[in-house]
Design a protein around this motif. Structure first.
Motif, PDB file in Angstrom:
ATOM      1  N   LEU A  11       0.839  -1.187   0.000  1.00  9.02           N
ATOM      2  CA  LEU A  11       0.000   0.000   0.000  1.00  9.02           C
ATOM      3  C   LEU A  11       0.877   1.241   0.000  1.00  9.02           C
ATOM      4  O   LEU A  11       1.860   1.321   0.756  1.00  9.02           O
ATOM      5  CB  LEU A  11      -0.901   0.035   1.237  1.00  9.02           C
ATOM      6  N   LEU A  12       0.534   2.221  -0.828  1.00  9.57           N
ATOM      7  CA  LEU A  12       1.268   3.484  -0.869  1.00  9.57           C
ATOM      8  C   LEU A  12       0.292   4.637  -0.945  1.00  9.57           C
ATOM      9  O   LEU A  12      -0.686   4.588  -1.705  1.00  9.57           O
ATOM     10  CB  LEU A  12       2.225   3.530  -2.067  1.00  9.57           C
ATOM     11  N   TYR A 331       6.961  -0.337   7.086  1.00 11.31           N
ATOM     12  CA  TYR A 331       6.162   0.885   7.195  1.00 11.31           C
ATOM     13  C   TYR A 331       7.132   2.046   7.234  1.00 11.31           C
ATOM     14  O   TYR A 331       7.908   2.191   8.169  1.00 11.31           O
ATOM     15  CB  TYR A 331       5.302   0.856   8.460  1.00 11.31           C
ATOM     16  N   ASP A 332       7.099   2.896   6.185  1.00 12.62           N
ATOM     17  CA  ASP A 332       8.111   3.935   6.094  1.00 12.62           C
ATOM     18  C   ASP A 332       7.651   5.018   5.109  1.00 12.62           C
ATOM     19  O   ASP A 332       6.708   4.821   4.341  1.00 12.62           O
ATOM     20  CB  ASP A 332       9.440   3.347   5.620  1.00 12.62           C
ATOM     21  N   VAL A 345       4.138   7.613   1.712  1.00 12.45           N
ATOM     22  CA  VAL A 345       4.271   6.629   2.786  1.00 12.45           C
ATOM     23  C   VAL A 345       3.790   5.288   2.255  1.00 12.45           C
ATOM     24  O   VAL A 345       2.769   5.220   1.563  1.00 12.45           O
ATOM     25  CB  VAL A 345       3.456   7.041   4.028  1.00 12.45           C
ATOM     26  N   PHE A 346       4.535   4.224   2.563  1.00 13.77           N
ATOM     27  CA  PHE A 346       4.147   2.896   2.087  1.00 13.77           C
ATOM     28  C   PHE A 346       4.141   1.907   3.245  1.00 13.77           C
ATOM     29  O   PHE A 346       4.770   2.127   4.286  1.00 13.77           O
ATOM     30  CB  PHE A 346       5.094   2.408   0.987  1.00 13.77           C
ATOM     31  N   ALA A 347       3.424   0.824   3.048  1.00 12.73           N
ATOM     32  CA  ALA A 347       3.399  -0.275   4.016  1.00 12.73           C
ATOM     33  C   ALA A 347       3.304  -1.588   3.257  1.00 12.73           C
ATOM     34  O   ALA A 347       2.660  -1.663   2.204  1.00 12.73           O
ATOM     35  CB  ALA A 347       2.235  -0.132   4.986  1.00 12.73           C
ATOM     36  N   VAL A 348       3.945  -2.599   3.800  1.00 12.71           N
ATOM     37  CA  VAL A 348       3.865  -3.954   3.242  1.00 12.71           C
ATOM     38  C   VAL A 348       3.296  -4.869   4.327  1.00 12.71           C
ATOM     39  O   VAL A 348       3.761  -4.851   5.475  1.00 12.71           O
ATOM     40  CB  VAL A 348       5.247  -4.466   2.795  1.00 12.71           C
ATOM     41  N   PHE A 349       2.267  -5.637   3.956  1.00 11.78           N
ATOM     42  CA  PHE A 349       1.608  -6.539   4.894  1.00 11.78           C
ATOM     43  C   PHE A 349       1.676  -7.974   4.378  1.00 11.78           C
ATOM     44  O   PHE A 349       1.661  -8.213   3.170  1.00 11.78           O
ATOM     45  CB  PHE A 349       0.134  -6.155   5.071  1.00 11.78           C
TER      46      PHE A 349
END
Length: 424
Positions: A11-12, A331-332, A345-349
């Motif tokens: 997600l970005l 998450y960064d 901002v992006f996150a990987v799940f």
């Protein structure tokens, strides 16, 4: 039998600041943030994608940035995973300048099914029979789909701006939960909202919270929560020490303690039931677009300098509904990207296990469905079309955009709501 392969999601969120987003620059920024293996679903939450006039009316001025962003995703994923893992645009939807894009690998082993879209306006308020109708200058867009049978709901948001508007942002959240509704007619994914039910058809209405214990909810975008309740008149000279943007997290600890979102979420005022991974990156807003060019070797664009009339804040966030099967892998922020006054901002799940295995509890929505949700969106859409078309004409004639915008919002709202009050 071998255990199910975990599902990876990327997600970005990016506030585009109404600026063109060059695919080559965005692709270069995204590439090092992608997970090792291709994600089953790649989602972009975009805010201020295009001017109000273009985003209300639609057409090439809106589809062109969508095409450019899609090209950036394609280039980034090809560079990491190779041409055999080409990502395609599964669908997209927008409300005003807020959009949600969903991508999947062309040859993915994961099966995608039952795709539904929803949108709601949270912006300029018009009153109908004492109830508010929000235009789409601020708003939320959602997609719900099954990936290998696992229900995933992603919500792209853009809440009210300004330091002193924390209460308004809480109301935006509440209004969003009440009016952002999936129905059995909302499966187009063609860019613009909900369809109409067939006469006599039983409507299946769902809110954004998961419908099963194995469902997952993600809310990401420019939530706009700040680190102060008042705007500075100028940071310099106020006696407040502002760390340089790229200093370690420890330098920002006292600022994080003032973060409105964290405090209000823990107090049960907003984002009920959602959590966030630890914030380890500097504030993502607001950067000076006119800052000097960077002297860093190999660097692109301007230096990272905060503007003087906004407190540095973490406006751009990724939240999720916790589950025993859900793990945050990354998450960064992406400070290397200089195409906006916000940093992406992006996150990987990673979602472990198959359907029916070890899911969490079903969380009841904190607010019920607004019974007039469909009519409110339809009325707001009428106002958006009137205001957008008139603003396009005014821009062509060289009329001041701000002045004509104010006049047309009032006039467009009056026109759109004509006859609607008796129905609500």
């Amino acid at each position: 039998m071998s255990p199910p392969v975990p599902l990876t999601l990327y997600l970005l969120t990016l506030n585009c600041a109404l600026l063109p987003q060059p695919p080559t620059h965005l692709s270069a920024a995204i590439t090092p943030t992608l997970p090792t293996l291709p994600p089953a679903l790649l989602l972009l939450s975009l805010q201020e994608l295009a001017p109000i006039s273009a985003s209300f009316v639609g057409g090439p001025r809106l589809t062109q940035p969508i095409t450019a962003l899609s090209s950036a995703v394609s280039a980034a994923t090809r560079s990491v995973y190779g041409a055999e893992a080409e990502f395609e645009l599964l669908g997209w939807c927008h409300v005003g300048p807020t959009a949600l894009l969903a991508f999947t690998p062309t040859h993915s082993a994961a099966a995608v099914a039952d795709v539904r879209w929803a949108s709601t306006g949270l912006g300029v308020g018009l009153s109908v029979g004492g109830a508010g109708v929000g235009l789409g200058n601020k708003g939320a867009v959602a997609v719900r789909l099954l990936v290998d049978g696992v229900e995933i709901t992603a919500v792209a948001v853009h809440f009210a701006a300004h330091e002193g508007a924390a209460d308004r942002r809480d109301r935006d959240w509440a209004d969003m939960v009440r009016t952002l509704v999936f129905s059995s007619s909302s499966s187009d994914g063609d860019g613009q909202g909900d369809g109409e039910e067939e006469e006599g058809e039983q409507e299946d209405v769902q809110q954004i919270y998961p419908t099963t214990a194995n469902g997952h909810l993600f809310v990401f975008g420019d939530l706009n929560y700040r680190t102060s309740d008042v705007r500075p008149k100028g940071i310099v000279g106020l006696g407040v020490e502002v760390p340089p943007p790229n200093t370690p997290r420890s330098a920002w600890r006292s600022w994080l303690d003032r973060d409105q979102l964290t405090a209000r979420r823990r107090a049960g005022l907003t984002c009920h039931g959602l959590e966030e991974a630890p914030v380890t990156f500097p504030p993502t807003y607001k950067y000076d677009l006119d800052a000097p060019a960077s002297d860093d070797e190999g660097g692109e664009g301007r230096e990272d300098v905060f503007v003087q009339n906004r407190w540095p804040s973490w406006t751009d966030r990724v939240l999720f509904l916790p589950s025993p099967r859900l793990e945050v892998m990354a998450y960064d922020s992406i400070p290397s990207y200089k195409g906006s006054d916000h940093q992406p901002v992006f996150a990987v799940f990673s979602i472990q296990g198959g359907v029916g295995e070890g899911g969490g509890e079903v969380v009841s929505p904190p607010f019920g469905v607004d019974e007039n949700w469909r009519l409110r969106r339809a009325v707001a859409r009428r106002g958006e079309l009137v205001v957008g078309a008139a603003m396009v004409a005014a821009e062509s004639a060289g009329v001041c955009g701000v002045l004509i915008g104010v006049v047309l919002v009032l006039w467009g709202g009056w026109w759109a709501l004509g006859g609607a009050g008796a129905e609500m």
